[in-house]
Design a protein around this motif. Structure first.
Motif, PDB file in Angstrom:
ATOM      1  N   ILE A   1     -19.734  12.967 -53.490  1.00 31.12           N
ATOM      2  CA  ILE A   1     -19.798  13.152 -52.035  1.00 31.12           C
ATOM      3  C   ILE A   1     -19.245  11.916 -51.346  1.00 31.12           C
ATOM      4  O   ILE A   1     -19.638  10.789 -51.666  1.00 31.12           O
ATOM      5  N   PHE A   2     -18.345  12.118 -50.397  1.00 31.22           N
ATOM      6  CA  PHE A   2     -17.712  11.020 -49.673  1.00 31.22           C
ATOM      7  C   PHE A   2     -17.783  11.303 -48.179  1.00 31.22           C
ATOM      8  O   PHE A   2     -17.309  12.350 -47.728  1.00 31.22           O
ATOM      9  N   VAL A   3     -18.360  10.405 -47.425  1.00 32.56           N
ATOM     10  CA  VAL A   3     -18.434  10.554 -45.971  1.00 32.56           C
ATOM     11  C   VAL A   3     -17.147   9.992 -45.376  1.00 32.56           C
ATOM     12  O   VAL A   3     -16.879   8.786 -45.461  1.00 32.56           O
ATOM     13  N   THR A   4     -16.355  10.868 -44.785  1.00 36.05           N
ATOM     14  CA  THR A   4     -15.015  10.488 -44.314  1.00 36.05           C
ATOM     15  C   THR A   4     -14.845  10.586 -42.804  1.00 36.05           C
ATOM     16  O   THR A   4     -13.844  10.115 -42.265  1.00 36.05           O
ATOM     17  N   GLY A   5     -15.804  11.205 -42.092  1.00 39.93           N
ATOM     18  CA  GLY A   5     -15.518  11.654 -40.733  1.00 39.93           C
ATOM     19  C   GLY A   5     -14.827  12.997 -40.795  1.00 39.93           C
ATOM     20  O   GLY A   5     -14.487  13.503 -41.883  1.00 39.93           O
ATOM     21  N   ASN A   6     -14.605  13.594 -39.654  1.00 41.02           N
ATOM     22  CA  ASN A   6     -13.986  14.917 -39.614  1.00 41.02           C
ATOM     23  C   ASN A   6     -12.511  14.803 -39.253  1.00 41.02           C
ATOM     24  O   ASN A   6     -12.141  14.113 -38.296  1.00 41.02           O
ATOM     25  N   THR A   7     -11.678  15.505 -40.011  1.00 41.63           N
ATOM     26  CA  THR A   7     -10.233  15.440 -39.777  1.00 41.63           C
ATOM     27  C   THR A   7      -9.835  16.013 -38.429  1.00 41.63           C
ATOM     28  O   THR A   7      -8.722  15.758 -37.952  1.00 41.63           O
ATOM     29  N   VAL A   8     -10.715  16.798 -37.781  1.00 36.10           N
ATOM     30  CA  VAL A   8     -10.363  17.326 -36.469  1.00 36.10           C
ATOM     31  C   VAL A   8     -10.217  16.197 -35.450  1.00 36.10           C
ATOM     32  O   VAL A   8      -9.430  16.316 -34.501  1.00 36.10           O
ATOM     33  N   VAL A   9     -10.941  15.106 -35.635  1.00 34.41           N
ATOM     34  CA  VAL A   9     -10.790  13.967 -34.728  1.00 34.41           C
ATOM     35  C   VAL A   9      -9.421  13.327 -34.932  1.00 34.41           C
ATOM     36  O   VAL A   9      -8.761  12.925 -33.964  1.00 34.41           O
ATOM     37  N   ASP A  10      -8.954  13.247 -36.183  1.00 34.29           N
ATOM     38  CA  ASP A  10      -7.594  12.780 -36.444  1.00 34.29           C
ATOM     39  C   ASP A  10      -6.585  13.630 -35.680  1.00 34.29           C
ATOM     40  O   ASP A  10      -5.684  13.118 -34.999  1.00 34.29           O
ATOM     41  N   ALA A  11      -6.735  14.966 -35.836  1.00 32.57           N
ATOM     42  CA  ALA A  11      -5.795  15.892 -35.207  1.00 32.57           C
ATOM     43  C   ALA A  11      -5.831  15.779 -33.692  1.00 32.57           C
ATOM     44  O   ALA A  11      -4.791  15.759 -33.022  1.00 32.57           O
ATOM     45  N   LEU A  12      -7.028  15.698 -33.143  1.00 31.39           N
ATOM     46  CA  LEU A  12      -7.196  15.641 -31.693  1.00 31.39           C
ATOM     47  C   LEU A  12      -6.563  14.394 -31.099  1.00 31.39           C
ATOM     48  O   LEU A  12      -5.775  14.465 -30.138  1.00 31.39           O
ATOM     49  N   LEU A  13      -6.894  13.239 -31.653  1.00 24.30           N
ATOM     50  CA  LEU A  13      -6.416  11.980 -31.080  1.00 24.30           C
ATOM     51  C   LEU A  13      -4.907  11.842 -31.236  1.00 24.30           C
ATOM     52  O   LEU A  13      -4.219  11.363 -30.328  1.00 24.30           O
ATOM     53  N   GLU A  14      -4.382  12.271 -32.386  1.00 23.38           N
ATOM     54  CA  GLU A  14      -2.939  12.189 -32.582  1.00 23.38           C
ATOM     55  C   GLU A  14      -2.212  13.139 -31.633  1.00 23.38           C
ATOM     56  O   GLU A  14      -1.181  12.796 -31.048  1.00 23.38           O
ATOM     57  N   THR A  15      -2.762  14.341 -31.461  1.00 23.26           N
ATOM     58  CA  THR A  15      -2.136  15.297 -30.544  1.00 23.26           C
ATOM     59  C   THR A  15      -2.186  14.792 -29.112  1.00 23.26           C
ATOM     60  O   THR A  15      -1.202  14.910 -28.369  1.00 23.26           O
ATOM     61  N   ARG A  16      -3.297  14.211 -28.717  1.00 17.76           N
ATOM     62  CA  ARG A  16      -3.399  13.668 -27.356  1.00 17.76           C
ATOM     63  C   ARG A  16      -2.357  12.576 -27.125  1.00 17.76           C
ATOM     64  O   ARG A  16      -1.724  12.530 -26.058  1.00 17.76           O
ATOM     65  N   ARG A  17      -2.168  11.707 -28.114  1.00 21.14           N
ATOM     66  CA  ARG A  17      -1.152  10.653 -27.973  1.00 21.14           C
ATOM     67  C   ARG A  17       0.236  11.259 -27.782  1.00 21.14           C
ATOM     68  O   ARG A  17       1.023  10.784 -26.958  1.00 21.14           O
ATOM     69  N   HIS A  18       0.532  12.311 -28.530  1.00 26.40           N
ATOM     70  CA  HIS A  18       1.843  12.939 -28.413  1.00 26.40           C
ATOM     71  C   HIS A  18       1.999  13.638 -27.065  1.00 26.40           C
ATOM     72  O   HIS A  18       3.083  13.621 -26.473  1.00 26.40           O
ATOM     73  N   VAL A  19       0.941  14.258 -26.566  1.00 27.45           N
ATOM     74  CA  VAL A  19       1.012  14.931 -25.262  1.00 27.45           C
ATOM     75  C   VAL A  19       1.216  13.916 -24.139  1.00 27.45           C
ATOM     76  O   VAL A  19       1.979  14.161 -23.206  1.00 27.45           O
TER      77      VAL A  19
END
Length: 403
Positions: free
Chosen positions: A172-190
């Protein structure tokens, strides 16, 4: 590992939410270069999945195109397991990555189990404690957890849920949720290229000066009376002259049948078609309050300091409740209306929720996952349990929507 070659990893998904949460992983794997990364989509959702594939410039190596109109869960399940099984027999991967709680995740995992192929589960450990809420997602993710040998948990609570089910701690590895990666990267691009979210801008201009309330509702357990109560609450909420409601309506006929008769024609409610992800992110960013029965938005909205009211009886993301970024209000018309009005009218209560830190991660989950995969499949690169620094920074690519 396949002799004399890079480890082959198949990344599988079938729905829009999976694609959003997995595209950072796909990009991170390909940027790393240590793996032969191949993408296989079941397309249990076709059009909404294609929006994300186009935006992120991911071309599937295999597209099973399994969506059928009016498909039953058992029929879809049988098609996924048999068709994906055939792919596994040809590809013979060293590992398959699945995401979350869909039929694709469960049936792909079963197909892998029958062939003794290791499965990594992204967004592992979410639990509501009731296999019928959310239905069928709760059972999907529990079955997937039994099969997977790597569990990428978004939070410590998710880790504890897996430990309680006798999953070995070292897997088991606690990584955070990849949706936050997607959200923040998409916001930067927008922000850098507003044309990516041009479809929503006329609506935001139309409602200029109004407080935007964003709504999503599509959960199967809310079909019938639940969706009707939600629609009635929205109609009453729209009697306020200081707000405007933007509601991308899910294409499922049961959702549209419940919403359109009660909400069409109300001047400050916009019932619109589903948005591609950049436009969806722009809508969230412009919103003051979110009403939803979706799981993902509970994870996304806190990054924008936007309070969330969850229109469900249970949530498998209690971290949001505990952190104070979301409240569980159920599907009672009166309860939804009361909770929304309280936040809109009480500045102290609103700011208490809006000021909280997102408990679901900081945007580095995909890098952590790739570091763990390197550790498992390429142990010679280092001796630490998780080498996040082994993965380079990822620059995601986006294409402007044709909307």
């Amino acid at each position: 590992m396949q002799h004399g070659s890079c480890p082959k990893i198949l990344v599988s998904f079938g729905t829009r939410p999976e694609a959003i949460k997995m595209f950072p992983v796909v990009h991170a794997l390909k940027a790393d270069g240590a793996f032969d990364t191949r993408v296989v989509v079941t397309a249990q959702h076709r059009e909404m999945l294609d929006q994300v594939l186009q935006m992120t410039e991911i071309v599937p190596d295999v597209d099973l195109d399994l969506m059928q109109e009016g498909q039953s869960l058992d029929a879809l399940s049988s098609r996924i397991i048999t068709r994906f099984g055939s792919v596994l027999d040809v590809e013979r991967p060293d590992r398959v990555l699945v995401h979350g709680d869909t039929l694709t995740a469960m049936m792909v995992s079963l197909a892998c189990y029958f062939r003794k192929i290791p499965v990594g589960h992204v967004e592992a450990g979410l639990r509501s404690g009731n296999i019928y809420s959310p239905w069928p997602e709760e059972l999907n993710r529990k079955v997937t957890a039994i099969i997977a040998d790597l569990h990428f948990a978004p939070t410590q609570r998710a880790r504890q849920a897996l430990l309680a089910e006798t999953i070995a701690d070292e897997n088991i590895f606690v990584t955070g949720n990849t949706v936050v990666d997607a959200l923040l990267e998409t916001r930067r691009h927008v922000i850098a290229n507003p044309a990516l979210a041009s479809a929503i801008e006329p609506l935001l201009k139309r409602f200029e000066g109004k407080r935007i309330v964003a709504v999503t509702a599509h959960r199967r357990e809310n079909f019938g009376e639940g969706l009707t109560a939600i629609a009635k609450a929205l109609a009453k909420l729209a009697q306020r002259d200081d707000i405007a409601i933007i509601f991308p309506v899910h294409p499922n006929p049961a959702v549209r049948k419940a919403m359109r008769p009660l909400l069409e024609g109300i001047h400050n409610i916009a019932l619109i078609e589903p948005l591609d992800y950049p436009n969806f992110v722009r809508m969230l960013d412009a919103s003051e309050l979110i009403l939803t029965d979706s799981g993902g938005i509970q994870e996304e909205a806190p990054s924008f300091q936007t309070p969330v009211l969850i229109m469900r009886e249970t949530t498998e993301r209690p971290e949001a409740i505990e952190a104070g970024t979301a409240r569980l209000v159920g599907t009672s018309e009166a309860a939804i209306l009361a909770a929304a009005n309280q936040l809109l009218d009480n500045k102290h209560d609103f700011e208490a929720m809006a000021s909280k830190v997102n408990p679901f991660g900081d945007g580095t989950a995909a890098q952590k996952i790739v570091g763990i995969l390197r550790e498992r499949h390429l142990p010679q690169v280092g001796s630490s349990r998780v080498r996040v620094d082994a993965t380079p920074q990822v620059n995601l690519t986006f294409r402007t929507s044709a909307a």
